[in-house]
Design a protein around this motif. Structure first.
Motif, PDB file in Angstrom:
ATOM      1  N   GLY A 302       0.807  -1.226   0.000  1.00 33.19           N
ATOM      2  CA  GLY A 302       0.000   0.000   0.000  1.00 33.19           C
ATOM      3  C   GLY A 302       0.834   1.267   0.000  1.00 33.19           C
ATOM      4  N   SER A 303       2.098   1.153   0.321  1.00 31.84           N
ATOM      5  CA  SER A 303       2.950   2.341   0.361  1.00 31.84           C
ATOM      6  C   SER A 303       4.398   1.931   0.079  1.00 31.84           C
ATOM      7  N   ALA A 322       0.799   4.341  -2.370  1.00 26.38           N
ATOM      8  CA  ALA A 322       0.817   3.659  -3.664  1.00 26.38           C
ATOM      9  C   ALA A 322       0.154   4.545  -4.705  1.00 26.38           C
ATOM     10  N   GLY A 323       0.660   4.515  -5.916  1.00 23.21           N
ATOM     11  CA  GLY A 323       0.024   5.275  -6.983  1.00 23.21           C
ATOM     12  C   GLY A 323       0.553   6.682  -7.118  1.00 23.21           C
ATOM     13  N   GLN A 324       1.390   7.122  -6.175  1.00 28.68           N
ATOM     14  CA  GLN A 324       1.994   8.448  -6.337  1.00 28.68           C
ATOM     15  C   GLN A 324       3.081   8.371  -7.404  1.00 28.68           C
ATOM     16  N   ALA A 325       3.424   9.516  -7.941  1.00 29.72           N
ATOM     17  CA  ALA A 325       4.373   9.592  -9.056  1.00 29.72           C
ATOM     18  C   ALA A 325       5.625   8.756  -8.793  1.00 29.72           C
ATOM     19  N   PRO A 326       6.230   8.181  -9.833  1.00 32.21           N
ATOM     20  CA  PRO A 326       7.416   7.356  -9.639  1.00 32.21           C
ATOM     21  C   PRO A 326       8.527   8.156  -8.987  1.00 32.21           C
ATOM     22  N   CYS A 327       9.364   7.465  -8.346  1.00 34.76           N
ATOM     23  CA  CYS A 327      10.319   8.146  -7.486  1.00 34.76           C
ATOM     24  C   CYS A 327      11.594   8.526  -8.224  1.00 34.76           C
ATOM     25  N   VAL A 328      12.413   9.289  -7.524  1.00 33.73           N
ATOM     26  CA  VAL A 328      13.698   9.730  -8.039  1.00 33.73           C
ATOM     27  C   VAL A 328      14.710   8.592  -7.986  1.00 33.73           C
ATOM     28  N   GLU A 329      15.845   8.830  -8.640  1.00 33.63           N
ATOM     29  CA  GLU A 329      16.854   7.765  -8.706  1.00 33.63           C
ATOM     30  C   GLU A 329      17.663   7.673  -7.419  1.00 33.63           C
ATOM     31  N   ILE A 330      18.143   6.465  -7.193  1.00 28.59           N
ATOM     32  CA  ILE A 330      19.033   6.222  -6.049  1.00 28.59           C
ATOM     33  C   ILE A 330      20.314   7.059  -6.217  1.00 28.59           C
TER      34      ILE A 330
END
Ligand SMILES: Nc1ncnc2c1ncn2[C@@H]1O[C@H](COP(=O)(O)OP(=O)(O)OP(=O)(O)O)[C@@H](O)[C@H]1O
Ligand SMILES: [Mg+2]
Length: 375
Positions: A302-303, A322-330
């Protein structure tokens, strides 16, 4: 209970606890292992004698009243059911001891069986039941004689996660239906948050804060409570100072601020992970933020939990639904931002007794724990 203390030899397991239990509430004792939760519950039950202080009910001193005459219901982790008796006989046992006649006994046992969802299992023996069912029998047996107060010491901790959540839900329902006062011990934060009307946070034999789950979570009185109840990010501000109604200070080259608390200036600014945003753009005018790099992402269904590190090496935790914009890079530099209103100062060096509401309130029909403050 008024200022109850308990020493085992030279060791103080409880330091003058003051506690007022309100009729009908679901009160939880939450704290780390060894913080004194069970000891206080045993004093309340009458199984342990306090070294100092007093337990009262409706103003009357009951410190010397034995456990069996207090007439409280009790449920513990080891259910201690009678193996040779059926479910119905186990549940009816406290009534038999009290000399209740057979017809009434059967009627009350039947009510309890319905209440705890054991219909169809009445004639089984405990060993033929699942762990969750056995715990339901223990609960029914503790409630069948209509106690005013039910004491529960980690009753769900032996069960697996799904069953525990199911029983938490049922326990809450049973509390609502019976109107009985529940005092519940756990060291599981989520369980405490999910069940309680109020939570008393224990640390080293003290109750450091007692309040509703919402207020404890959003306004912890010290760093211990803040960190104990869920995850939290704490920024240690340099040169903290007042500005209008806020405290401002530097962290990682940024100026951060939060509404000032009453009393001394605090340099500990906290933000819960769910309020942090991780992105390339810096803070907007109503936000604060710091620079960081993403170290890891932990997918949790869920998160997603994001672990970040600031330039000085502090670790930050952010949570993304969940469902929030894809994340930044490592390992790529990013901003970690939050609405300024979500920053909250935590009192430093708080006296362990600091509370957001009085520990002792005068209300009718409650159990109190108090000490002789002069002792
Ligand atoms: N009978 C005893 N004799 C000596 N020390 C004791 C006794 N009972 C408890 N203690 C000590 O008192 C402290 C508080 O114990 P208590 O059982 O109340 O902790 P707790 O908060 O219930 O912990 P847990 O979450 O592990 O059950 C501990 O340090 C424990 O070792
Ligand atoms: Mg215990």
């Amino acid at each position: 209970m008024v200022g109850v203390s308990k020493a085992f030899g030279a060791f103080n397991a409880l330091n003058r606890i003051d506690l007022d239990i309100r009729r009908g509430e679901f009160l939880t004792f939450l704290g780390p292992s060894g913080s004194g939760k069970t000891t206080l519950l045993m004093i309340l039950a009458g199984f342990e004698k306090p070294s100092g202080g007093m337990v009262t009910k409706d103003g009357a001193d009951i410190t010397g009243v034995s456990a069996d005459r207090r007439n409280f219901g009790m449920v513990f982790q080891g259910y201690a059911l009678f193996p040779h008796m059926s479910v119905a006989d186990n549940i009816g046992f406290p009534l038999r001891v009290r000399g209740v006649d057979k017809r009434e006994r059967q009627a009350r046992v039947a009510d309890m069986v319905d209440l705890v969802g054991l219909a169809g299992h009445q004639s089984k023996r405990p060993q033929d039941l699942s762990g969750g069912q056995q715990q339901r029998v223990a609960l029914a047996r503790a409630l069948v004689f209509g106690p005013e107060l039910l004491l529960l010491d980690e009753p769900l901790s032996a069960l697996d996660k799904n069953l525990r959540e199911q029983l938490q839900f049922e326990l809450k329902e049973i509390h609502r239906k019976t109107g009985t006062t529940f005092v519940f011990v756990t060291h599981d934060q989520n369980e405490a948050l999910a069940l309680s009307d109020r939570i008393a946070i224990f640390n080293h034999g003290d109750i450091v804060q007692i309040d509703t789950p919402e207020r404890l979570y959003s306004a912890p009185c010290d760093r211990f409570t803040a960190e104990f109840l869920g995850s939290i990010n704490i920024f240690k501000l340099k040169n903290p100072r007042r500005q209008n109604g806020s405290i401002i200070g530097e962290f990682g080259g940024q100026v951060l601020s939060a509404p000032a608390l009453e009393g001394a200036i605090s340099s500990l600014l906290s933000v819960r992970p769910e309020f942090l945003d991780v992105r390339e753009a810096g803070p907007a005018s109503d936000e604060d933020g710091v620079r960081a790099v993403l170290r890891a992402q932990v997918y949790q269904g869920g998160s997603t939990i994001l672990k970040l590190a600031t330039a000085d090496g502090s670790e930050l935790i952010a949570m993304r639904a969940a469902g929030q914009a894809p994340c930044v890079e490592i390992d790529k530099p990013v901003w970690v931002t939050w609405p300024r209103l979500r920053g909250r100062l935590i009192p430093e060096n708080s006296l362990s007794r600091e509370v957001t509401e009085p520990l002792t309130t005068t209300m009718g029909g409650t159990w109190k724990i108090t000490s002789n403050r002069t002792a």
